[in-house]
Motif scaffolding. Structure first.
Motif, PDB file in Angstrom:
ATOM      1  N   LYS A  33       0.815  -1.226   0.000  1.00 20.46           N
ATOM      2  CA  LYS A  33       0.000   0.000   0.000  1.00 20.46           C
ATOM      3  C   LYS A  33       0.843   1.269   0.000  1.00 20.46           C
ATOM      4  O   LYS A  33       0.462   2.267  -0.591  1.00 20.46           O
ATOM      5  CB  LYS A  33      -0.915   0.002   1.254  1.00 20.46           C
ATOM      6  N   PHE A  34       1.989   1.223   0.695  1.00 20.57           N
ATOM      7  CA  PHE A  34       2.672   2.490   0.978  1.00 20.57           C
ATOM      8  C   PHE A  34       4.155   2.495   0.610  1.00 20.57           C
ATOM      9  O   PHE A  34       4.929   3.274   1.187  1.00 20.57           O
ATOM     10  CB  PHE A  34       2.536   2.813   2.480  1.00 20.57           C
ATOM     11  N   ALA A  35       4.588   1.668  -0.347  1.00 16.76           N
ATOM     12  CA  ALA A  35       6.024   1.537  -0.669  1.00 16.76           C
ATOM     13  C   ALA A  35       6.679   2.880  -0.939  1.00 16.76           C
ATOM     14  O   ALA A  35       7.806   3.142  -0.484  1.00 16.76           O
ATOM     15  CB  ALA A  35       6.202   0.612  -1.869  1.00 16.76           C
ATOM     16  N   ASP A  36       6.009   3.744  -1.683  1.00 12.63           N
ATOM     17  CA  ASP A  36       6.633   5.014  -2.083  1.00 12.63           C
ATOM     18  C   ASP A  36       6.734   6.011  -0.931  1.00 12.63           C
ATOM     19  O   ASP A  36       7.446   7.009  -1.034  1.00 12.63           O
ATOM     20  CB  ASP A  36       5.852   5.657  -3.232  1.00 12.63           C
ATOM     21  N   ASP A  37       5.984   5.758   0.129  1.00 13.55           N
ATOM     22  CA  ASP A  37       5.978   6.701   1.253  1.00 13.55           C
ATOM     23  C   ASP A  37       7.013   6.364   2.330  1.00 13.55           C
ATOM     24  O   ASP A  37       7.408   7.226   3.102  1.00 13.55           O
ATOM     25  CB  ASP A  37       4.586   6.713   1.915  1.00 13.55           C
ATOM     26  N   ILE A  38       7.416   5.101   2.391  1.00 12.00           N
ATOM     27  CA  ILE A  38       8.296   4.660   3.487  1.00 12.00           C
ATOM     28  C   ILE A  38       9.690   5.252   3.308  1.00 12.00           C
ATOM     29  O   ILE A  38      10.323   5.063   2.257  1.00 12.00           O
ATOM     30  CB  ILE A  38       8.360   3.113   3.523  1.00 12.00           C
ATOM     31  N   ASP A  39      10.179   5.995   4.311  1.00 20.41           N
ATOM     32  CA  ASP A  39      11.515   6.599   4.182  1.00 20.41           C
ATOM     33  C   ASP A  39      12.485   6.148   5.283  1.00 20.41           C
ATOM     34  O   ASP A  39      13.563   6.695   5.410  1.00 20.41           O
ATOM     35  CB  ASP A  39      11.433   8.129   4.102  1.00 20.41           C
ATOM     36  N   PHE A  40      12.081   5.173   6.070  1.00 14.48           N
ATOM     37  CA  PHE A  40      13.014   4.591   7.048  1.00 14.48           C
ATOM     38  C   PHE A  40      12.456   3.231   7.470  1.00 14.48           C
ATOM     39  O   PHE A  40      11.236   3.051   7.528  1.00 14.48           O
ATOM     40  CB  PHE A  40      13.187   5.492   8.285  1.00 14.48           C
ATOM     41  N   ILE A  41      13.373   2.287   7.730  1.00 11.37           N
ATOM     42  CA  ILE A  41      12.955   0.956   8.218  1.00 11.37           C
ATOM     43  C   ILE A  41      13.715   0.665   9.514  1.00 11.37           C
ATOM     44  O   ILE A  41      14.933   0.790   9.567  1.00 11.37           O
ATOM     45  CB  ILE A  41      13.266  -0.149   7.178  1.00 11.37           C
ATOM     46  N   VAL A  42      12.973   0.318  10.544  1.00  6.66           N
ATOM     47  CA  VAL A  42      13.578  -0.089  11.819  1.00  6.66           C
ATOM     48  C   VAL A  42      13.221  -1.553  12.045  1.00  6.66           C
ATOM     49  O   VAL A  42      12.035  -1.906  12.062  1.00  6.66           O
ATOM     50  CB  VAL A  42      13.054   0.766  12.994  1.00  6.66           C
ATOM     51  N   VAL A  43      14.240  -2.387  12.190  1.00  6.06           N
ATOM     52  CA  VAL A  43      14.008  -3.823  12.399  1.00  6.06           C
ATOM     53  C   VAL A  43      14.347  -4.188  13.842  1.00  6.06           C
ATOM     54  O   VAL A  43      15.457  -3.936  14.311  1.00  6.06           O
ATOM     55  CB  VAL A  43      14.857  -4.672  11.422  1.00  6.06           C
ATOM     56  N   SER A  44      13.382  -4.744  14.521  1.00  9.40           N
ATOM     57  CA  SER A  44      13.574  -5.241  15.879  1.00  9.40           C
ATOM     58  C   SER A  44      13.876  -6.733  15.818  1.00  9.40           C
ATOM     59  O   SER A  44      13.031  -7.530  15.397  1.00  9.40           O
ATOM     60  CB  SER A  44      12.297  -4.990  16.698  1.00  9.40           C
ATOM     61  N   ASN A  45      15.090  -7.086  16.217  1.00 10.08           N
ATOM     62  CA  ASN A  45      15.499  -8.498  16.165  1.00 10.08           C
ATOM     63  C   ASN A  45      16.687  -8.667  17.095  1.00 10.08           C
ATOM     64  O   ASN A  45      17.544  -7.798  17.157  1.00 10.08           O
ATOM     65  CB  ASN A  45      15.897  -8.877  14.724  1.00 10.08           C
ATOM     66  N   SER A  46      16.729  -9.768  17.804  1.00  7.36           N
ATOM     67  CA  SER A  46      17.806  -9.906  18.779  1.00  7.36           C
ATOM     68  C   SER A  46      18.760 -11.060  18.502  1.00  7.36           C
ATOM     69  O   SER A  46      19.920 -10.991  18.848  1.00  7.36           O
ATOM     70  CB  SER A  46      17.224 -10.085  20.190  1.00  7.36           C
ATOM     71  N   TYR A  47      18.279 -12.136  17.909  1.00  6.69           N
ATOM     72  CA  TYR A  47      19.081 -13.358  17.883  1.00  6.69           C
ATOM     73  C   TYR A  47      19.300 -13.942  16.487  1.00  6.69           C
ATOM     74  O   TYR A  47      19.462 -15.148  16.346  1.00  6.69           O
ATOM     75  CB  TYR A  47      18.444 -14.412  18.802  1.00  6.69           C
ATOM     76  N   SER A  48      19.321 -13.092  15.443  1.00  7.81           N
ATOM     77  CA  SER A  48      19.497 -13.644  14.089  1.00  7.81           C
ATOM     78  C   SER A  48      20.862 -14.305  13.942  1.00  7.81           C
ATOM     79  O   SER A  48      21.016 -15.265  13.186  1.00  7.81           O
ATOM     80  CB  SER A  48      19.320 -12.553  13.036  1.00  7.81           C
ATOM     81  N   GLY A  49      21.877 -13.794  14.645  1.00  6.22           N
ATOM     82  CA  GLY A  49      23.198 -14.411  14.574  1.00  6.22           C
ATOM     83  C   GLY A  49      23.193 -15.781  15.216  1.00  6.22           C
ATOM     84  O   GLY A  49      23.664 -16.767  14.636  1.00  6.22           O
ATOM     85  N   GLU A  50      22.629 -15.858  16.404  1.00 10.14           N
ATOM     86  CA  GLU A  50      22.663 -17.099  17.183  1.00 10.14           C
ATOM     87  C   GLU A  50      21.766 -18.193  16.593  1.00 10.14           C
ATOM     88  O   GLU A  50      22.138 -19.362  16.578  1.00 10.14           O
ATOM     89  CB  GLU A  50      22.223 -16.827  18.624  1.00 10.14           C
ATOM     90  N   TYR A  51      20.579 -17.821  16.121  1.00 13.39           N
ATOM     91  CA  TYR A  51      19.626 -18.834  15.644  1.00 13.39           C
ATOM     92  C   TYR A  51      19.674 -19.054  14.127  1.00 13.39           C
ATOM     93  O   TYR A  51      19.347 -20.134  13.654  1.00 13.39           O
ATOM     94  CB  TYR A  51      18.188 -18.417  15.999  1.00 13.39           C
ATOM     95  N   ASN A  52      20.002 -18.013  13.374  1.00  8.54           N
ATOM     96  CA  ASN A  52      19.766 -18.063  11.924  1.00  8.54           C
ATOM     97  C   ASN A  52      21.001 -17.821  11.069  1.00  8.54           C
ATOM     98  O   ASN A  52      20.891 -17.768   9.844  1.00  8.54           O
ATOM     99  CB  ASN A  52      18.677 -17.036  11.542  1.00  8.54           C
ATOM    100  N   ASP A  53      22.156 -17.599  11.694  1.00  9.18           N
ATOM    101  CA  ASP A  53      23.384 -17.360  10.938  1.00  9.18           C
ATOM    102  C   ASP A  53      23.242 -16.155  10.007  1.00  9.18           C
ATOM    103  O   ASP A  53      23.692 -16.170   8.859  1.00  9.18           O
ATOM    104  CB  ASP A  53      23.750 -18.629  10.134  1.00  9.18           C
ATOM    105  N   ILE A  54      22.573 -15.123  10.515  1.00  5.28           N
ATOM    106  CA  ILE A  54      22.325 -13.923   9.717  1.00  5.28           C
ATOM    107  C   ILE A  54      22.808 -12.699  10.496  1.00  5.28           C
ATOM    108  O   ILE A  54      22.517 -12.562  11.686  1.00  5.28           O
ATOM    109  CB  ILE A  54      20.816 -13.759   9.420  1.00  5.28           C
ATOM    110  N   SER A  55      23.542 -11.813   9.825  1.00  5.54           N
ATOM    111  CA  SER A  55      23.853 -10.509  10.416  1.00  5.54           C
ATOM    112  C   SER A  55      23.410  -9.420   9.436  1.00  5.54           C
ATOM    113  O   SER A  55      23.137  -9.703   8.271  1.00  5.54           O
ATOM    114  CB  SER A  55      25.345 -10.395  10.745  1.00  5.54           C
TER     115      SER A  55
END
Lengths: 380, 95
Positions: A33-55
């Motif tokens: 709905k709003f792709a063109d309006d979004i000007d910042f993304i904040v991701v809340s995540n704590s354990y992607s390194g420990e559980y998912n091998d993602i940084s």
């Protein structure tokens, strides 16, 4: 002032999808709905390194959403990541640094043995205390024993929280557990850390939630109704458990709640609906006191009397809470805000609290290491 | 087991710090802590790696310093315990 203008969930639980896919599943309806309006993304995540091998998860998500060049950051503050992420998004909007912020809370924790997960979560403890074999569930048990002894509360009062929250979860289509449990079920379920039992602890969960936050003056360009963040409070306490004066009071919850209410210009009795951090049942009782809903040592009576159920004096954890809805750690604080958004916009379905106008959420990190309290007002 | 002591103000604390939490001095030394009394005890059946599958944890008051230690004994509040360490961390036994 910032306003939550939209919210979108994945079902919480044991999910086949990976972490990035879950994050995108929750964000897609908003981005559509709003792709063109979004000007910042904040991701809340704590354990992607420990559980998912993602940084660097924020950039991986923004690219999958084809928002490659939209600035993004990840906020990690263990179980309190969601509250912290909301505070960051609110600050970005209030300072004028961003206008329309996509906030994504996501975590994928299933797939490992419980013993490994318990170790990962216990990594937030100080080494001198962790080396004694402490786990977060065991801290809940120490707290429950202290509370029952200090305030002469009946054991059933704590179990009633699990009964209430499973009932609320049974009304929530996104909850991990969607079936009720009786007091007898709870009291006869498997002991995890004596005296607390498995139905009194949140499960290990996968899931994601997304919100769109916008300046209040432009709300009419989006959904036209929302939950305005009228006050935030953040407080830290010592991470050393041995250094705390009491196991039955969470100083960070008390201070964060006071600040949020003061900034919001309302009293706790004005709040219509609240989401608290019930990683284990006893925490909801203690937080309900420290936030000011009940006097210290009286929260158990409210639980016994049904004051905190939907239709009661102050409905708490109408979503099912972490206890029944699930606790994908980075998503939980965002899910609290999403529940309040639904309640204040009259879209909470079978869980709807009548005439809900002010909402309150409490996102807590560690075992009381820090807390973010947020006060919301329904606006249209 | 070892805990920290501030050489400036004699404050004692479990979790190691660069500065004393009371007087902010950086003159911190390690001292031995050998015994205390059980304040509370919790038995666990869901334990973290790399610990055994079942044990209890005692919360112990050692002259005003609160600490935690594993035990396989049936301890109760008020019991006096000796504190040592095994390959994982602090353990306690009734004395």
């Amino acid at each position: 002032m910032s306003v939550i203008a939209d919210a979108s969930f994945t079902r919480f639980g044991k999910r086949e999808e990976g972490l990035l896919d879950l994050a995108c599943e929750s964000a897609s309806p908003i981005v559509n709905k709003f792709a063109d309006d979004i000007d910042f993304i904040v991701v809340s995540n704590s354990y992607s390194g420990e559980y998912n091998d993602i940084s660097g998860i924020n950039n991986l998500i923004s690219t999958k959403l084809s928002l490659d060049t939209v600035p993004s950051i990840r906020v990690d503050n263990t179980s309190g990541s969601g509250g912290s992420a909301l505070m960051v998004a609110d600050s970005l909007i209030r300072s004028g640094s961003a206008s329309n912020v996509l906030v994504i809370g996501a975590e994928k924790m299933t797939g490992y043995p419980t013993k490994r997960s318990t170790r990962i979560i216990a990594s937030l403890l100080q080494p001198e205390e962790r080396n004694a074999g402490l786990s977060l569930p065991s801290l809940g048990a120490f707290m429950a024993r202290s509370y029952l002894s200090e305030f002469h509360a009946p054991r059933e009062a704590i179990a009633k929280i699990a009964v209430k929250n499973h009932h609320n979860g049974s009304l929530n289509p996104f909850a991990q557990f969607q079936s009720e449990v009786s007091l007898e079920d709870v009291m006869n379920s498997r002991v995890i850390a004596d005296p607390l039992r498995i139905y009194e602890y949140c499960p290990i969960s996968d899931g994601a939630v997304s919100l769109l936050m916008v300046p209040e003056e432009s709300l009419h360009s989006f959904s036209g109704k929302g939950a305005s963040i009228i006050g935030t409070g953040y407080s830290s306490a010592t991470s050393s458990l041995s250094f705390r004066k009491s196991l039955t009071t969470l100083d960070c919850v008390r201070k964060a709640s006071e600040t949020a209410l003061k900034r919001g210009g309302i009293g706790i009795s004005d709040v219509s609906v609240a989401e608290l951090h019930d990683m284990t049942s006893v925490l909801e009782i203690i937080e309900s006191e420290d936030a000011g809903f009940f006097r210290k040592g009286e929260g158990w009576r409210a639980a016994m009397n049904g004051d905190t159920q939907i239709g009661g004096q102050i409905p708490i954890n109408t979503s099912g809470g972490l206890n029944s809805k699930g606790h994908p750690i980075g998503a939980s604080g965002i899910a609290q805000a999403a529940e309040i958004y639904q309640q204040l916009t009259g879209t909470a379905g079978k869980r709807q609290v009548e005439d809900a106008h002010y909402g309150f959420s409490l996102s807590m990190a560690g075992f009381g290491n820090s807390a973010t309290a947020i006060v919301y007002e329904g606006v249209a | 087991m070892k805990i920290s002591r501030c050489r400036n103000c004699d404050a004692k604390f479990l979790v190691g710090r660069v500065f004393c939490p009371s007087c902010k001095s950086d003159a911190i030394e390690m001292i031995d802590l050998l015994e205390g009394k059980v304040i509370e005890i919790v038995s666990l059946v869901a334990t973290p790696e790399p610990f055994p599958d079942n044990y209890s944890i005692a919360m112990i008051d050692a002259n005003g310093i609160v600490l935690f230690a594993r035990t396989d004994e049936s301890l109760k509040k008020g019991d006096s315990v000796g504190i040592t360490e095994d390959e994982f961390g602090p353990i306690c036994n009734k004395i």
